[in-house]
Design a protein around this motif. Structure first.
Motif, PDB file in Angstrom:
ATOM      1  N   ALA A  50     -40.256 -34.987  38.914  1.00  0.00           N
ATOM      2  CA  ALA A  50     -41.088 -35.405  39.500  1.00  0.00           C
ATOM      3  C   ALA A  50     -41.216 -36.872  39.263  1.00  0.00           C
ATOM      4  O   ALA A  50     -41.273 -37.807  40.081  1.00  0.00           O
ATOM      5  N   GLN A  51     -41.473 -37.064  37.877  1.00  0.00           N
ATOM      6  CA  GLN A  51     -41.969 -38.557  37.482  1.00  0.00           C
ATOM      7  C   GLN A  51     -40.697 -39.432  37.677  1.00  0.00           C
ATOM      8  O   GLN A  51     -40.639 -40.706  38.198  1.00  0.00           O
ATOM      9  N   LYS A  52     -39.308 -38.985  37.446  1.00  0.00           N
ATOM     10  CA  LYS A  52     -38.165 -39.796  37.659  1.00  0.00           C
ATOM     11  C   LYS A  52     -37.948 -39.952  39.137  1.00  0.00           C
ATOM     12  O   LYS A  52     -37.706 -41.195  39.442  1.00  0.00           O
ATOM     13  N   LYS A  53     -38.283 -39.130  39.971  1.00  0.00           N
ATOM     14  CA  LYS A  53     -38.215 -39.256  41.405  1.00  0.00           C
ATOM     15  C   LYS A  53     -39.090 -40.430  41.917  1.00  0.00           C
ATOM     16  O   LYS A  53     -38.840 -41.311  42.850  1.00  0.00           O
ATOM     17  N   GLN A  54     -40.371 -40.411  41.220  1.00  0.00           N
ATOM     18  CA  GLN A  54     -41.328 -41.236  41.903  1.00  0.00           C
ATOM     19  C   GLN A  54     -40.897 -42.681  41.271  1.00  0.00           C
ATOM     20  O   GLN A  54     -41.116 -43.734  41.988  1.00  0.00           O
ATOM     21  N   MET A  55     -40.288 -42.844  40.071  1.00  0.00           N
ATOM     22  CA  MET A  55     -39.876 -44.109  39.717  1.00  0.00           C
ATOM     23  C   MET A  55     -38.826 -44.778  40.437  1.00  0.00           C
ATOM     24  O   MET A  55     -39.008 -45.988  40.805  1.00  0.00           O
ATOM     25  N   GLU A  56     -37.979 -43.883  40.769  1.00  0.00           N
ATOM     26  CA  GLU A  56     -36.943 -44.521  41.833  1.00  0.00           C
ATOM     27  C   GLU A  56     -37.329 -44.905  43.176  1.00  0.00           C
ATOM     28  O   GLU A  56     -37.130 -45.817  43.574  1.00  0.00           O
ATOM     29  N   GLN A  57     -38.499 -44.142  43.882  1.00  0.00           N
ATOM     30  CA  GLN A  57     -39.184 -44.525  44.890  1.00  0.00           C
ATOM     31  C   GLN A  57     -39.862 -45.893  44.791  1.00  0.00           C
ATOM     32  O   GLN A  57     -39.723 -46.610  45.763  1.00  0.00           O
ATOM     33  N   GLN A  58     -40.413 -46.069  43.717  1.00  0.00           N
ATOM     34  CA  GLN A  58     -41.085 -47.295  43.333  1.00  0.00           C
ATOM     35  C   GLN A  58     -40.238 -48.465  43.061  1.00  0.00           C
ATOM     36  O   GLN A  58     -40.436 -49.491  43.751  1.00  0.00           O
ATOM     37  N   GLU A  59     -38.882 -48.108  42.792  1.00  0.00           N
ATOM     38  CA  GLU A  59     -38.026 -49.245  42.545  1.00  0.00           C
ATOM     39  C   GLU A  59     -37.529 -49.681  43.947  1.00  0.00           C
ATOM     40  O   GLU A  59     -37.369 -50.969  44.192  1.00  0.00           O
ATOM     41  N   GLN A  60     -37.211 -48.894  44.894  1.00  0.00           N
ATOM     42  CA  GLN A  60     -36.840 -49.098  46.350  1.00  0.00           C
ATOM     43  C   GLN A  60     -37.816 -49.511  46.856  1.00  0.00           C
ATOM     44  O   GLN A  60     -37.593 -50.386  47.715  1.00  0.00           O
ATOM     45  N   MET A  61     -39.150 -49.336  46.978  1.00  0.00           N
ATOM     46  CA  MET A  61     -40.032 -50.162  47.513  1.00  0.00           C
ATOM     47  C   MET A  61     -40.285 -51.521  47.112  1.00  0.00           C
ATOM     48  O   MET A  61     -40.415 -52.435  47.779  1.00  0.00           O
ATOM     49  N   GLU A  62     -39.918 -51.682  45.764  1.00  0.00           N
ATOM     50  CA  GLU A  62     -40.034 -53.225  45.136  1.00  0.00           C
ATOM     51  C   GLU A  62     -38.904 -53.904  45.655  1.00  0.00           C
ATOM     52  O   GLU A  62     -39.056 -55.333  45.977  1.00  0.00           O
ATOM     53  N   ALA A  63     -37.797 -53.400  45.979  1.00  0.00           N
ATOM     54  CA  ALA A  63     -36.794 -54.168  46.495  1.00  0.00           C
ATOM     55  C   ALA A  63     -37.160 -54.489  47.674  1.00  0.00           C
ATOM     56  O   ALA A  63     -36.591 -55.489  48.372  1.00  0.00           O
ATOM     57  N   MET A  64     -37.618 -53.551  48.634  1.00  0.00           N
ATOM     58  CA  MET A  64     -37.680 -53.556  50.160  1.00  0.00           C
ATOM     59  C   MET A  64     -38.982 -54.635  50.479  1.00  0.00           C
ATOM     60  O   MET A  64     -39.154 -54.857  51.911  1.00  0.00           O
TER      61      MET A  64
END
Length: 153
Positions: free
Chosen positions: A28-42
């Motif tokens: 779950a922590q890895k998934k959250q980090m990926e989502q955070q990176e996507q939000m930073e990019a957008m």
């Protein structure tokens, strides 16, 4: 002898449960980090006039039906920080980050960092934003008088 067997079985079940929780937590922590990176990019900085802000259930919020359908079943019952704002000529319903929800002023213009329909940051257009007064906790806290009130009398 049977009491020892029962305790060993309970201990083994607890160890297995802890190991499973550890691995699910890392996933779950890895998934959250990926989502955070996507939000930073957008993310984009947008100037908006905040009309209203409330804690609302997602069904009553006015968000698009597609967003409501994609939310998990357990999340649909909880309340989200919802902000109605005028972005350009359109009035939009946005979801604010829980950390910055108290900072958002009502009926004022702000520059917000937006990622899709999610507000991640807020800055004042005309000067800094005012910090909200800290809330007193507990039932009896509302009956206590501040030291400033005593010195004013």
């Amino acid at each position: 002898m049977s009491l020892a067997n029962v305790l060993i079985i309970i201990l083994l079940v607890l160890v297995v449960a802890l190991v499973a929780l550890y691995f699910f937590g890392r996933k779950a922590q890895k998934k959250q980090m990926e989502q955070q990176e996507q939000m930073e990019a957008m993310k984009q900085t947008v100037s908006m006039l905040v009309i209203d802000k409330k804690m609302m259930k997602i069904k009553d919020s006015g968000l698009p039906q597609m967003v409501i359908d994609q939310t998990p079943k357990l999340m649909r019952r909880s309340k989200l920080p919802i902000v109605k704002a005028k972005v350009g000529p359109k009035i939009m319903t946005l979801v604010a980050d829980a950390k910055i929800f108290d900072l958002i002023p009502v009926k004022k213009e702000v520059k917000a960092t937006v990622s899709g329909i999610y507000i991640t940051g807020v800055k004042g257009v005309r000067g800094p934003l005012e910090q909200p007064a800290p809330k007193k906790k507990g039932f009896f806290a509302r009956f206590k008088k501040d030291k400033k009130d005593k010195s004013a009398k």
